[in-house]
Motif scaffolding. Structure first.
Motif, PDB file in Angstrom:
ATOM      1  N   TYR A 162      -4.018   4.571  19.627  1.00 56.72           N
ATOM      2  CA  TYR A 162      -4.085   3.117  19.714  1.00 56.72           C
ATOM      3  C   TYR A 162      -5.527   2.658  19.562  1.00 56.72           C
ATOM      4  CZ  TYR A 162       0.634   3.426  21.711  1.00 56.72           C
ATOM      5  OH  TYR A 162       1.961   3.684  21.925  1.00 56.72           O
ATOM      6  N   VAL A 163      -5.677   1.486  18.993  1.00 53.74           N
ATOM      7  CA  VAL A 163      -6.989   0.855  18.874  1.00 53.74           C
ATOM      8  C   VAL A 163      -7.264   0.080  20.153  1.00 53.74           C
ATOM      9  CG1 VAL A 163      -8.394  -0.788  17.586  1.00 53.74           C
ATOM     10  CG2 VAL A 163      -6.786   0.691  16.379  1.00 53.74           C
ATOM     11  N   LEU A 164      -8.437   0.273  20.729  1.00 56.20           N
ATOM     12  CA  LEU A 164      -8.799  -0.433  21.948  1.00 56.20           C
ATOM     13  C   LEU A 164      -9.006  -1.913  21.671  1.00 56.20           C
ATOM     14  CD1 LEU A 164     -11.306   2.109  23.550  1.00 56.20           C
ATOM     15  CD2 LEU A 164      -8.928   1.698  24.195  1.00 56.20           C
ATOM     16  N   ASP A 191       9.865  -1.196  38.316  1.00 57.37           N
ATOM     17  CA  ASP A 191      10.321  -2.314  37.482  1.00 57.37           C
ATOM     18  C   ASP A 191      10.114  -1.916  36.031  1.00 57.37           C
ATOM     19  OD1 ASP A 191      11.045  -4.658  36.292  1.00 57.37           O
ATOM     20  OD2 ASP A 191       9.685  -5.939  37.450  1.00 57.37           O
ATOM     21  N   ILE A 192      11.182  -1.913  35.245  1.00 61.85           N
ATOM     22  CA  ILE A 192      11.104  -1.467  33.862  1.00 61.85           C
ATOM     23  C   ILE A 192      10.319  -2.452  33.004  1.00 61.85           C
ATOM     24  CG2 ILE A 192      13.178  -2.631  33.035  1.00 61.85           C
ATOM     25  CD1 ILE A 192      11.911   0.929  32.194  1.00 61.85           C
ATOM     26  N   HIS A 193      10.036  -3.643  33.529  1.00 61.72           N
ATOM     27  CA  HIS A 193       9.269  -4.634  32.783  1.00 61.72           C
ATOM     28  C   HIS A 193       7.777  -4.588  33.111  1.00 61.72           C
ATOM     29  CE1 HIS A 193      13.002  -6.443  31.367  1.00 61.72           C
ATOM     30  NE2 HIS A 193      13.440  -6.415  32.614  1.00 61.72           N
ATOM     31  N   ASP A 194       7.349  -3.560  33.833  1.00 62.04           N
ATOM     32  CA  ASP A 194       5.932  -3.407  34.126  1.00 62.04           C
ATOM     33  C   ASP A 194       5.148  -3.096  32.849  1.00 62.04           C
ATOM     34  OD1 ASP A 194       5.853  -3.997  36.795  1.00 62.04           O
ATOM     35  OD2 ASP A 194       6.202  -1.936  37.455  1.00 62.04           O
ATOM     36  N   ILE A 195       3.854  -3.241  32.944  1.00 53.91           N
ATOM     37  CA  ILE A 195       2.951  -3.005  31.817  1.00 53.91           C
ATOM     38  C   ILE A 195       2.014  -1.851  32.168  1.00 53.91           C
ATOM     39  CG2 ILE A 195       1.082  -3.983  30.423  1.00 53.91           C
ATOM     40  CD1 ILE A 195       2.400  -6.691  30.713  1.00 53.91           C
ATOM     41  N   VAL A 196       1.817  -0.949  31.225  1.00 52.79           N
ATOM     42  CA  VAL A 196       0.854   0.135  31.373  1.00 52.79           C
ATOM     43  C   VAL A 196      -0.513  -0.397  30.946  1.00 52.79           C
ATOM     44  CG1 VAL A 196       0.222   2.474  30.719  1.00 52.79           C
ATOM     45  CG2 VAL A 196       2.635   1.850  30.915  1.00 52.79           C
ATOM     46  N   HIS A 197      -1.416  -0.477  31.909  1.00 51.71           N
ATOM     47  CA  HIS A 197      -2.750  -1.030  31.658  1.00 51.71           C
ATOM     48  C   HIS A 197      -3.760   0.113  31.675  1.00 51.71           C
ATOM     49  CE1 HIS A 197      -6.148  -4.048  32.822  1.00 51.71           C
ATOM     50  NE2 HIS A 197      -6.208  -3.665  31.568  1.00 51.71           N
ATOM     51  N   ILE A 198      -4.391   0.370  30.539  1.00 51.61           N
ATOM     52  CA  ILE A 198      -5.357   1.459  30.378  1.00 51.61           C
ATOM     53  C   ILE A 198      -6.720   0.855  30.060  1.00 51.61           C
ATOM     54  CG2 ILE A 198      -5.971   3.521  29.055  1.00 51.61           C
ATOM     55  CD1 ILE A 198      -3.021   3.915  28.477  1.00 51.61           C
ATOM     56  N   GLU A 199      -7.737   1.278  30.805  1.00 49.07           N
ATOM     57  CA  GLU A 199      -9.105   0.813  30.584  1.00 49.07           C
ATOM     58  C   GLU A 199     -10.023   2.009  30.390  1.00 49.07           C
ATOM     59  OE1 GLU A 199      -9.695  -3.441  32.814  1.00 49.07           O
ATOM     60  OE2 GLU A 199      -9.948  -1.644  34.025  1.00 49.07           O
ATOM     61  N   VAL A 200     -10.946   1.885  29.451  1.00 48.88           N
ATOM     62  CA  VAL A 200     -11.952   2.916  29.199  1.00 48.88           C
ATOM     63  C   VAL A 200     -13.293   2.384  29.690  1.00 48.88           C
ATOM     64  CG1 VAL A 200     -13.040   4.393  27.482  1.00 48.88           C
ATOM     65  CG2 VAL A 200     -10.662   3.692  27.182  1.00 48.88           C
ATOM     66  N   GLU A 206     -19.829   0.339  32.745  1.00 47.27           N
ATOM     67  CA  GLU A 206     -19.744  -0.607  31.636  1.00 47.27           C
ATOM     68  C   GLU A 206     -18.358  -0.513  31.012  1.00 47.27           C
ATOM     69  OE1 GLU A 206     -22.863   0.252  28.942  1.00 47.27           O
ATOM     70  OE2 GLU A 206     -24.464  -0.429  30.289  1.00 47.27           O
ATOM     71  N   TRP A 207     -17.747  -1.652  30.853  1.00 53.10           N
ATOM     72  CA  TRP A 207     -16.389  -1.737  30.317  1.00 53.10           C
ATOM     73  C   TRP A 207     -16.435  -1.577  28.804  1.00 53.10           C
ATOM     74  CZ3 TRP A 207     -13.354  -4.884  27.200  1.00 53.10           C
ATOM     75  CH2 TRP A 207     -11.977  -4.822  27.410  1.00 53.10           C
ATOM     76  N   LEU A 208     -15.617  -0.664  28.253  1.00 54.60           N
ATOM     77  CA  LEU A 208     -15.631  -0.394  26.812  1.00 54.60           C
ATOM     78  C   LEU A 208     -14.432  -0.986  26.085  1.00 54.60           C
ATOM     79  CD1 LEU A 208     -16.815   3.337  26.722  1.00 54.60           C
ATOM     80  CD2 LEU A 208     -18.189   1.257  26.527  1.00 54.60           C
ATOM     81  N   GLY A 209     -13.262  -0.955  26.677  1.00 51.48           N
ATOM     82  CA  GLY A 209     -12.066  -1.455  26.008  1.00 51.48           C
ATOM     83  C   GLY A 209     -10.842  -1.236  26.869  1.00 51.48           C
ATOM     84  N   GLN A 210      -9.719  -1.815  26.437  1.00 48.18           N
ATOM     85  CA  GLN A 210      -8.495  -1.706  27.209  1.00 48.18           C
ATOM     86  C   GLN A 210      -7.288  -1.633  26.292  1.00 48.18           C
ATOM     87  OE1 GLN A 210      -7.755  -5.156  29.636  1.00 48.18           O
ATOM     88  NE2 GLN A 210      -7.844  -6.569  27.919  1.00 48.18           N
ATOM     89  N   LEU A 211      -6.167  -1.311  26.921  1.00 45.26           N
ATOM     90  CA  LEU A 211      -4.897  -1.179  26.209  1.00 45.26           C
ATOM     91  C   LEU A 211      -3.802  -1.620  27.165  1.00 45.26           C
ATOM     92  CD1 LEU A 211      -4.027  -0.122  23.393  1.00 45.26           C
ATOM     93  CD2 LEU A 211      -3.512   2.052  24.491  1.00 45.26           C
TER      94      LEU A 211
END
Length: 554
Positions: free
Chosen positions: A455-457, A417-426, A435-440
């Motif tokens: 990109y800024v987290l 699906d071209i409307h999907d979202i790329v979800h990145i987590e550090v 421990e969760w640091l940030g996401q994009l």
């Protein structure tokens, strides 16, 4: 000078009375041994830290296999017991697993230990596991190791007795034993193995095995009502997991995910899966099992598996991903060839073929590096990145001891699906906890492809800024016509649905809304009570006239 001579003559007698200090016999013996050359009559003594014994003298290796128990004693009010076995030989102690609600348990567990004195007996005791009260004694037995022939497997039937009541029949255990003579090199290898096992608790994982259990179909009916209460057990080395029980169904849907850590020596291990039927208070029924060889599956790729469950007609559906492996050198030529082939596959001339396919494109993403991720001490930093597109999720390897990690890990995701979202987590792994640091979160259509972008987290709400930045490089290829047609189709259902969590703020907000709705009703009720009690005669008289007028009109 004359003053010094007079002082020496005055204290001469006291200086001669000072006693001489001689070396002790122990120090003299130590000096004598140091001067003499060592005799090569015996191998050197090897002392290994973390081991219980030093390699001195003749050693024996004992291989003991606990097979089963038969006709064990009843210790619970339900007419059964929850037996387990304790072993003790000198300083060596071990314990088996608990078999619940079974008087004829099958353990099939192996125990290996080292000993120097075969005259010491091996004490075996059986107990009934109780949660509330203390465990109940079920019997004991003794194995004399010096009675068995060396380097030969022998089967033992060990009768259980109670010293307090010797005449009571407590059943027996079936065991296998093998006594081995150890050479000097075998002793050293055994000590090294024990040292590695002691360090394994603090060893860093090499990769992650992610198993997502979706469900099963056509399971056999194990209960009298024509259904089953199935659940799954997973075992990888010493790691064990279990799904929830799905009551009264032959086609369960679990939708649960488990992350299992793989070490350097576990890359070729097998994943054991068992399906059971939950019965209470009776023992659970075994439905079937599956075996997954990890070396047969390509890493960093999500595999959709449908495995037969033993000899039954059932099928287990799960998703398997091996990710987090150390970065491999991937040339730019290979990466370019992959995208060129993708552009050919998703051209407009292949529109007929693409309409029947599930994928409409391909995303090539490289997680390059991070910067200023956290303010911890560098020795507490071990960061990695997870990337999720649709229902596919992968992760990078972990980089330790730096707040500016360099991953340079490339992944390929099929686009549905071209409307999907790329979800990145550090995520940072600190003292065994994540421990969760940030996401994009970036929509596919807004990705800047063809070059590196920093990109800024963001925080968990994606509104505030988190600590640090991340640099990625993306390349996206998709078919425009298929992407447009996919827009009119229903969106892909998420494999894992997040369970709603209790939120105190949401509860307080809802309570305030209910109070605001009830408050006007309460005020109207009080006003009517004032009118009926004639606390204000004028208002009450006007209300009475209005009521009379309305009744006359009706």
């Amino acid at each position: 000078m004359s003053r010094f001579r007079s002082w020496r003559a005055k204290h001469k007698n006291k200086m001669l009375k000072v006693p001489l200090e001689f070396e002790s016999e122990e120090e003299m013996d130590r000096d004598r041994c140091a001067s003499e050359p060592p005799t090569p009559s015996s191998p050197p003594i090897v002392a290994t830290s973390g081991s219980a014994e030093h390699i001195t003298g003749e050693n024996y290796m004992i291989h003991l296999k606990l097979i089963s128990g038969h006709n064990l004693a009843v210790r619970d009010v339900t007419g059964t017991s929850d037996p387990y076995v304790k072993l003790k030989h000198g300083r060596y102690k071990a314990r088996s697993s608990v078999i619940y609600r079974n008087l004829n348990p099958h353990w099939m567990e192996k125990f290996i230990f080292q000993t120097k004195d075969l005259s010491l007996p091996l004490n075996v005791k059986v107990y009934d596991h109780d949660i509330v009260s203390s465990d109940d004694f079920m019997g004991q037995g003794t194995i004399h190791l010096n009675k068995y022939e060396h380097n030969k497997v022998e089967v033992i039937t060990l009768s259980l007795t109670d010293p307090v009541a010797p005449a009571e029949q407590l059943g027996y255990l079936q065991l296998e034993i093998k006594v081995l003579n150890m050479t000097y090199h075998e002793q050293h290898a055994y000590e090294q193995q024990k040292l590695q096992q002691s360090k394994k608790k603090i060893q860093c994982w090499n990769s992650i095995l992610t198993v997502t259990v979706l469900g099963a179909t056509d399971l056999p009916a194990m209960d009298s009502n024509g259904f089953s209460d199935p659940y799954c057990k997973f075992k990888l080395g010493s790691q064990k997991y279990k799904t929830k029980v799905q009551p009264k169904t032959l086609n369960p849907e679990w939708k649960e995910k488990f992350d299992m850590k793989l070490y350097d020596d576990q890359s070729k291990q097998s994943l054991f899966i068992e399906v059971w039927d939950r019965d209470f208070p009776a023992a659970d029924d075994f439905i079937g099992e599956c075996l997954v060889e990890l070396c047969d599956y390509e890493p960093d790729v999500q595999h959709d598996l449908r495995l037969p469950i033993g000899e039954s007609s059932g099928t287990l559906h799960l998703l398997l991903v091996i990710s987090g492996l150390s970065c491999k050198e991937e040339s730019d030529v290979l990466s370019g060839n992959l995208m060129k082939q993708a552009k050919i596959d998703f051209q407009l001339q292949n529109i007929v073929k693409l309409l029947s396919a599930k994928e409409i494109g391909l995303l090539h993403i490289t997680i390059e590096r991070g910067a200023d991720l956290c303010s911890y001490n560098e020795r507490d930093i071990r960061s990695f990145v997870t990337i999720e597109v649709g229902n596919a999720q992968l992760r990078t390897h972990a980089v330790s001891y730096t707040a500016d990690p360099i991953w340079n890990k490339t992944f390929s995701f099929p686009i549905k699906d071209i409307h999907d979202i790329v979800h990145i987590e550090v995520i940072n792994e600190r003292k065994g906890k994540e421990e969760w640091l940030g996401q994009l979160m970036i929509p596919l259509l807004k990705l800047q492809v063809g070059h590196s972008k920093t990109y800024v987290l963001k925080g968990k709400s994606c509104l505030n800024r988190a600590h640090g930045t991340i640099t990625i490089n993306c390349d996206l290829v998709y078919n425009i016509v298929c992407a447009g047609l996919q827009t009119f189709k229903p969106k892909e259902v998420p494999v894992l649905e997040e369970e709603p969590k209790f939120q105190r703020k949401l509860l307080l907000r809802n309570i305030h809304k209910v109070i605001e709705l009830i408050h006007p009703v309460v005020q109207v009720h009080h006003y009517i009570q004032e009118l009926l009690s004639w606390q204000n005669p004028v208002q009450s008289l006007m209300a009475l006239m209005v009521c009379c007028t309305v009744n006359v009109c009706l």
